[in-house]
Design an enzyme around this catalytic site. Structure first.
Site, mmCIF file in Angstrom:
data_model
loop_
_atom_site.group_PDB
_atom_site.id
_atom_site.type_symbol
_atom_site.label_atom_id
_atom_site.label_comp_id
_atom_site.label_asym_id
_atom_site.label_seq_id
_atom_site.Cartn_x
_atom_site.Cartn_y
_atom_site.Cartn_z
ATOM 1 N N ARG A 57 -26.371 13.689 -32.786
ATOM 2 C CA ARG A 57 -26.612 12.256 -32.952
ATOM 3 C C ARG A 57 -28.080 11.929 -33.172
ATOM 4 O O ARG A 57 -28.434 11.183 -34.090
ATOM 5 C CB ARG A 57 -26.159 11.485 -31.709
ATOM 6 C CG ARG A 57 -24.718 11.128 -31.680
ATOM 7 C CD ARG A 57 -24.243 11.083 -30.263
ATOM 8 N NE ARG A 57 -24.296 12.425 -29.723
ATOM 9 C CZ ARG A 57 -23.323 13.328 -29.898
ATOM 10 N NH1 ARG A 57 -22.224 12.994 -30.502
ATOM 11 N NH2 ARG A 57 -23.443 14.555 -29.444
ATOM 12 N N THR A 58 -28.943 12.445 -32.299
ATOM 13 C CA THR A 58 -30.331 11.990 -32.349
ATOM 14 C C THR A 58 -30.975 12.392 -33.670
ATOM 15 O O THR A 58 -31.557 11.561 -34.375
ATOM 16 C CB THR A 58 -31.117 12.543 -31.139
ATOM 17 O OG1 THR A 58 -30.394 12.204 -29.958
ATOM 18 C CG2 THR A 58 -32.500 11.941 -31.064
ATOM 19 N N LYS A 86 -42.210 33.060 -34.002
ATOM 20 C CA LYS A 86 -43.282 34.077 -33.999
ATOM 21 C C LYS A 86 -44.284 33.808 -32.885
ATOM 22 O O LYS A 86 -45.329 34.427 -32.817
ATOM 23 C CB LYS A 86 -44.030 34.037 -35.340
ATOM 24 C CG LYS A 86 -43.175 34.277 -36.556
ATOM 25 C CD LYS A 86 -44.052 34.209 -37.802
ATOM 26 C CE LYS A 86 -43.233 34.078 -39.061
ATOM 27 N NZ LYS A 86 -44.034 33.589 -40.192
ATOM 28 N N ARG A 107 -37.962 17.186 -30.333
ATOM 29 C CA ARG A 107 -37.133 17.488 -29.147
ATOM 30 C C ARG A 107 -37.461 18.917 -28.730
ATOM 31 O O ARG A 107 -37.479 19.822 -29.573
ATOM 32 C CB ARG A 107 -35.646 17.371 -29.480
ATOM 33 C CG ARG A 107 -34.770 17.923 -28.373
ATOM 34 C CD ARG A 107 -33.309 17.671 -28.587
ATOM 35 N NE ARG A 107 -32.966 16.275 -28.383
ATOM 36 C CZ ARG A 107 -31.708 15.825 -28.370
ATOM 37 N NH1 ARG A 107 -30.701 16.654 -28.537
ATOM 38 N NH2 ARG A 107 -31.463 14.556 -28.175
ATOM 39 N N HIS A 135 -35.761 10.350 -22.541
ATOM 40 C CA HIS A 135 -35.159 10.254 -23.877
ATOM 41 C C HIS A 135 -35.177 8.761 -24.257
ATOM 42 O O HIS A 135 -34.154 8.083 -24.230
ATOM 43 C CB HIS A 135 -33.730 10.795 -23.805
ATOM 44 C CG HIS A 135 -33.072 11.041 -25.122
ATOM 45 N ND1 HIS A 135 -33.566 10.561 -26.330
ATOM 46 C CD2 HIS A 135 -31.921 11.696 -25.445
ATOM 47 C CE1 HIS A 135 -32.757 10.933 -27.309
ATOM 48 N NE2 HIS A 135 -31.758 11.624 -26.795
#
Ligand code: NCD
Length: 419
Positions: A57-58, A86, A107, A135
């Site tokens: 969703r986000t 890496k 995120r 959030h």
């Protein structure tokens, strides 16, 4: 001060007026004509979405929002396909990506990682979830949904249920609900209650002391608690005036909003710890019979087993509409932070964040998931906890820890210096 070029890391980086301004722009974008013209809002802007954790969703609603605004998106949806695999740091990643994009949405599983990204990037950074911390854009969708469906937030009785310890959405949401005058009840299994920094902020900043329960199936007979949950909603106040009357209420029947969260499997230290909590939270179809006729059942999604699929057809199940609101909200936010839409005049910013305190350089954050414990180049920084002399707070993840011995509170230090 305008929203343009600002970061959104915590919901408390926005004032109430700014949140209302975002809702007003989102409302306008839902009008069909304005929606058709929206492609002219950000035609020359690029959004980078950097997702170091799974998301449906986000990420997709941010990307959909930017496309609907006429902008473009570059995306790193899988950290294993980027230089992070890496060993590239968050700081280096954003210092590079800021040359490719006008706004960064990030995120990451580390608490405080978005604050760190914001400190290193010169373009606006939006926190799309930093570990178990916050959030804020989910909160904007949640508040917008409540306002749209119930008319207002003030005075509403909201139950936050499930994994309140690791669920980042409920941390940001609790702050916002308290600020907008909702009554909060926390319903969490033992061990998964709200973290201290959230509880303490609710009390210190908003004088909000949520009632606490361990299960939604509970029956309440305590008039103090019912008074706290209900007044001035509906008829409970009346019931409470008779001295001889001790009302008996099903907890489910008291709320305007029942907000469920998933047990956050990925944040538990051990599988055994998760197993003990898993499945502790479920709303069954029959429990809805006890809820108010116009209550909202909300969930940031994804659900695991906490919401019976048979609830989906009930009008009160608001979770898919809630997810849909992610697009107008993220369009509005993106338009305002990139400066493509101007912040209305007279909207005040939030109070500034306190400056970090001068503390012994070897002081370490107590939260092992904090970004300062996992990205070795980051120097820990700590802030005063409002009015408290004995504790300080991590400037990245908000975890509270005892003030080191001998380190004076800034006010005490000032007085000592003045002699
Ligand atoms: C939430 C999240 O990522 O914190 N999902 C979302 O963004 N809608 C909730 C969750 O993962 O449980």
């Amino acid at each position: 001060m305008s929203l343009a070029k600002r970061d959104l890391i915590s919901i408390n980086d926005l004032s109430d007026g700014e949140i209302e301004a975002i809702f007003d722009v989102a409302d306008s974008l839902e009008e069909p004509l304005r929606r058709r013209q929206a492609r002219d809002i950000c035609p020359d802007r690029i959004m980078a979405t950097l997702f170091f954790e799974p998301s449906t969703r986000t990420r997709l609603s941010f990307e959909s929002a930017m496309h609907r605004l006429g902008g473009s998106v570059i995306s790193m949806a899988d950290a294993n396909s980027s230089s992070v695999a890496k060993g590239e740091t968050i700081a280096d990643t954003v210092r590079v990506v800021q040359h490719y994009a006008d706004i960064i949405v990030i995120r990451n599983p580390l608490d405080g990682s978005a604050r760190l990204a914001g400190a290193f990037a010169e373009v606006p950074v939006i926190n799309a979830g930093d570990g178990a911390h916050e959030h804020p854009t989910q909160t904007l969708c949640d508040l917008y949904t409540i306002r749209k469906e119930l008319g207002s937030i003030a005075g509403k009785s909201v139950a936050l249920c499930g994994d309140l310890r690791y669920g980042r959405t409920v941390h940001s949401l609790a702050f916002a609900l308290a600020r907008f005058g909702a009554r909060i009840t926390c319903v969490a299994p033992p061990g998964l209650e709200m973290p201290d920094h959230v509880r303490h902020r609710l009390i210190r900043h908003y004088d909000c002391r949520p009632a606490e329960f361990t299960s939604l199936d509970q029956v309440v007979t305590d008039r103090e608690v019912i008074y706290h949950l209900q007044v001035p909603n509906h008829q409970a106040a009346e019931m409470l005036t008779g001295d001889e009357l001790v009302p008996v209420w099903d907890l489910m029947s008291l709320f305007d909003v029942i907000y469920l969260t998933r047990v956050q499997k990925e944040r538990f230290r051990s599988h055994a710890e998760y197993e003990a909590a898993a499945g502790s939270y479920q709303i069954k179809r029959a429990m809805l019979d006890k809820a108010k006729k116009d209550a909202l059942i909300m969930h940031p999604l994804p659900r695991v087993d906490e919401l019976d699929y048979r609830i989906d057809r009930d009008r009160r199940a608001a979770y898919f509409r809630q997810a849909g609101n992610g697009v107008p909200i993220r369009m509005a936010l993106t338009a305002l932070l990139t400066g493509a839409v101007r912040t209305p005049a007279g909207v005040a910013p939030p109070p500034p964040r306190p400056a970090p305190e001068r503390l012994p350089p070897d002081l370490v954050c107590v939260n092992e998931r904090c970004v300062t414990r996992n990205q070795p180049y980051v120097a820990p920084r700590f802030l005063s906890v409002g009015g408290e002399a004995t504790r300080v707070q991590c400037a990245y993840c908000d975890a509270e820890l005892p003030r080191p011995e001998g380190a004076l509170h800034p006010l005490e230090a000032e007085l000592t210096e003045k002699g």
